[in-house]
Design an enzyme around this catalytic site. Sequence first.
Site: not given
Ligand SMILES: [Fe+2]
Lengths: 249, 190
Positions: A164, A115, A169, A167, A154
Amino acid sequence: MTRDGYDTTHPLTLPSYRRDDVDAHPPLLSPGYKSTVIRAPHQPLVYLPQRLTEVTGPLLGEGRLGEFDHDLTRQHDGEPQGQRIIVHGRVLDGDGRAVPHTLVEIWQANAAGRYRHILDNWPAPLDPHFTGVGRTLTDERGRYEFITVQPGAYPWRNHDNAWRPAHIHFSLFGRAFTQRLVTQMYFPGDPLFFQDPVLNSVRDEQARQRLIARYDHATTRPEWALAYEFDIVLRGRDETPFEDEDDDE
Amino acid sequence: MSERLGVTPAQTVGPYLHIGLPWPDGPYAVPEGTPGACWIRGQIVDGTGAPVVDALVESWQADPDGRFDHPDDPRGARPSTVPGFRGFARTETDGQGWYGLLTVKPGPLPTPEGETEAPHLTLSVFARGLLHRLVTRVYFPDEATANAADPVLRGVDPDRRDTLLASPAPDGYRFDIRLQGEHETVFFAV
Ligand SMILES: [Fe+2]
């Protein structure tokens, strides 16, 4: 009558949104997801009747959108790295009715699973051509479409060797405060599902499936981008007697 | 005619909501400089008393006349008499867990049962570790009579009611949110 002409003696009839089934959403305390343990309330939620503040809500969007807000691959001078994808679908309510002109916001990691956030500093590269933030409005039939890149998985520190699944959000307003929803979209067949306490916090298998997009070959564009379809269902309304009259099945 | 569909489950905003959700004008339910505007600020803390530095608070409310510019208000949608009134604010917490939003106090609201709701804001709280938003309400300390008659406050355990009450602050009000444990804020199922 008040000065703007509404009759204060007339009873106020409000729309009513169906309350969610017990298993529709994750329990706030889901110990497999460790940070719920110190953040989930201990006291049971108090029943709140749906009154004017709850059955209305912000109708936002027009004027909030920039030209490339829906296309995360065109927000910089160059194209981001990664598999280009189209993510599209409809926003519906629980009765299958389209939710038109509603704001849809997304954020995601880049193709490497990182991110663009000051606290995300695991050793995966940032992409100078990818911010990872999008927004759009649904059209009159409740449809939305984003163009982006496939996010990477990640790591996080929730449990041993925790990752994770990829995905995106999603944040949605719907037309009333009762319909506000923040969720995550997953990709079909991800091998990381089994160990993910966030996805698996949704206990009902069918409900969990509703978080997983469908690969959509019909929308996939030759020599350009893979497509995924992700419909989002917000709460439905209990029929008012007036609407029942129209509903001759 | 209509099919019944299962709702999409909620998921946490996660730790990186700050890249996607904050808006530059987010904290302003009314424009800066609006006469009578007040800041509502507060700190969010978790069950260990630690500030929640990665939360987002959203507010929604009526205008000072108790009206909404929304088609589902059966009294009719009405643009606010306050110029630039949005009724909605979105504010992320800072490094000490504080949020802040600028607004004007809403008016009281009629209910279908013929009662009157005291002036209030409805809040959603989102954060890492919250798999679903939390919903609470902010009531005002200078509305003792209206608060005493409010059907929602009356339905809350008297020992916990004060968690829904803001306190006076130099430029408005303070409303802290305790997610868990002692003095836990009352959260609602809507
Ligand atoms: Fe996330």
